[in-house]
Scaffold this motif. Structure first.
Motif, PDB file in Angstrom:
ATOM      1  N   ALA A  13       0.833  -1.205   0.000  1.00 40.67           N
ATOM      2  CA  ALA A  13       0.000   0.000   0.000  1.00 40.67           C
ATOM      3  C   ALA A  13       0.866   1.253   0.000  1.00 40.67           C
ATOM      4  O   ALA A  13       0.575   2.220  -0.713  1.00 40.67           O
ATOM      5  CB  ALA A  13      -0.928  -0.013   1.217  1.00 40.67           C
ATOM      6  N   ALA A  36      -3.383   0.864  -4.029  1.00 40.19           N
ATOM      7  CA  ALA A  36      -3.083   1.091  -2.610  1.00 40.19           C
ATOM      8  C   ALA A  36      -4.283   0.728  -1.745  1.00 40.19           C
ATOM      9  O   ALA A  36      -4.131   0.096  -0.688  1.00 40.19           O
ATOM     10  CB  ALA A  36      -2.691   2.552  -2.391  1.00 40.19           C
ATOM     11  N   LEU A  37      -5.496   1.105  -2.188  1.00 36.07           N
ATOM     12  CA  LEU A  37      -6.685   0.829  -1.374  1.00 36.07           C
ATOM     13  C   LEU A  37      -6.967  -0.672  -1.327  1.00 36.07           C
ATOM     14  O   LEU A  37      -7.372  -1.205  -0.282  1.00 36.07           O
ATOM     15  CB  LEU A  37      -7.896   1.588  -1.942  1.00 36.07           C
ATOM     16  CG  LEU A  37      -7.755   3.114  -1.910  1.00 36.07           C
ATOM     17  CD1 LEU A  37      -8.948   3.785  -2.572  1.00 36.07           C
ATOM     18  CD2 LEU A  37      -7.621   3.599  -0.477  1.00 36.07           C
ATOM     19  N   LEU A  40      -4.621  -2.234   1.107  1.00 34.30           N
ATOM     20  CA  LEU A  40      -5.097  -2.013   2.477  1.00 34.30           C
ATOM     21  C   LEU A  40      -6.204  -3.004   2.823  1.00 34.30           C
ATOM     22  O   LEU A  40      -6.267  -3.509   3.953  1.00 34.30           O
ATOM     23  CB  LEU A  40      -5.617  -0.588   2.642  1.00 34.30           C
ATOM     24  CG  LEU A  40      -4.583   0.492   2.939  1.00 34.30           C
ATOM     25  CD1 LEU A  40      -5.292   1.804   3.234  1.00 34.30           C
ATOM     26  CD2 LEU A  40      -3.718   0.106   4.114  1.00 34.30           C
ATOM     27  N   ALA A  43      -4.625  -6.049   3.832  1.00 35.37           N
ATOM     28  CA  ALA A  43      -4.092  -5.930   5.199  1.00 35.37           C
ATOM     29  C   ALA A  43      -5.207  -6.127   6.224  1.00 35.37           C
ATOM     30  O   ALA A  43      -5.008  -6.786   7.247  1.00 35.37           O
ATOM     31  CB  ALA A  43      -3.438  -4.566   5.374  1.00 35.37           C
ATOM     32  N   PHE A  44      -6.398  -5.571   5.953  1.00 34.38           N
ATOM     33  CA  PHE A  44      -7.514  -5.723   6.893  1.00 34.38           C
ATOM     34  C   PHE A  44      -7.887  -7.196   7.029  1.00 34.38           C
ATOM     35  O   PHE A  44      -8.129  -7.686   8.137  1.00 34.38           O
ATOM     36  CB  PHE A  44      -8.734  -4.927   6.423  1.00 34.38           C
ATOM     37  CG  PHE A  44      -8.544  -3.439   6.439  1.00 34.38           C
ATOM     38  CD1 PHE A  44      -7.480  -2.878   7.123  1.00 34.38           C
ATOM     39  CD2 PHE A  44      -9.422  -2.601   5.775  1.00 34.38           C
ATOM     40  CE1 PHE A  44      -7.287  -1.508   7.145  1.00 34.38           C
ATOM     41  CE2 PHE A  44      -9.238  -1.230   5.792  1.00 34.38           C
ATOM     42  CZ  PHE A  44      -8.176  -0.685   6.473  1.00 34.38           C
TER      43      PHE A  44
END
Lengths: 168, 102
Positions: A13, A36-37, A40, A43-44
């Motif tokens: 990201a 990038a979103l 993320l 990652a969540f």
């Protein structure tokens, strides 16, 4: 949920965000923002937050990026315009912006390193049911305020976007 | 989640926020400034989710939902304002919008 599993996604990201803010072509910038979103969102999911990950994909990387995709169509993206934009984001312009960003990053990093985090541990994933119980229980007022905010934004967008003579 | 992983991920979210700020200051095309703002908001939401995962509560994800609401409202209003101002000033630069008139 060790937490380290999210680190590659966070790194991706960061890299995609750095590319997004430095591309001369606006379409490339929006696509790197999308990357990038989505990183993320990964990652969540790795952090055991499937509800946040799903919303990140649907709303942030979906609905909001679609808005940007529409808005980017009005830009002049000819080769000359892109070259002009590239000339405006050289080192001379980047240096003060970089200094300002570092001035903000330094205290944030110091604060992050000084966090002890309190009692943490292995807590397994937190599913949508727990989030729903929170949002529609003790946080009901916040959800109602958020819905009012969205309604206000909807009306404002409708009002500002109406066709007709531009008032001056 | 170990304390070290927590600190690293919070530092990563700070880095994402700083990258967004860098873009906001560097770019003069309104839509790219909005891209940077979107990244800054995403960094804030990321920090909430990381803290929620560390402490084992749903509050982190709850705050993320609220941040997402703000991001959606901001994107909708900002983009329509951008289209409107672009039609008025015939420019996509924030530098062109330097005069306020009633």
């Amino acid at each position: 949920m060790t937490g380290w599993a999210a680190l590659p996604f966070a790194g991706a990201a960061l890299a995609a965000a750095a590319l997004a803010v430095t591309r001369a072509n606006a379409v490339h910038a929006v696509l790197w923002m999308l990357a990038a979103l989505l990183a993320l969102a990964g990652a969540f999911l790795a952090l055991g937050a499937p509800f946040a990950g799903g919303l990140q994909i649907l709303v942030q990387a979906g609905a909001i990026v679609v808005l940007f995709a529409f808005a980017v169509t009005v830009l002049d993206l000819s080769a000359e315009a892109v070259a002009r934009e590239r000339a405006r984001i050289g080192w001379r312009e980047a240096a003060p912006a970089g200094v300002a960003a570092l001035a903000v990053l330094a205290p944030l990093t110091v604060a992050a390193v000084s966090l002890d985090g309190g009692a943490g541990g292995d807590v397994g994933p937190i599913g949508p049911a727990a989030v729903g119980r929170l949002l529609f229980g003790p946080w009901m007022l916040a959800v109602e305020l958020a819905s009012l905010l969205l309604l206000a934004a909807l009306i404002a967008a409708r009002h500002l976007g109406r066709r007709g003579e531009a008032r001056r | 989640m170990s304390g070290a992983a927590f600190v690293t991920l919070i530092a990563a979210s700070s880095g994402l926020f700083a990258i967004g700020l860098f873009g906001l200051l560097l770019r003069r095309t309104v839509i790219l400034q909005l891209v940077s703002l979107e990244l800054m908001l995403a960094a804030g939401g990321f920090a909430f989710v990381v803290a929620g995962a560390r402490h084992g509560g749903a509050e982190g994800q709850g705050m993320f939902v609220l941040v997402l609401t703000v991001a959606a409202a901001e994107a909708a209003v900002a983009l329509v304002l951008f289209l409107r101002l672009r039609a008025l000033a015939d420019s996509a630069d924030s530098d062109a919008f330097d005069r306020l008139r009633g």
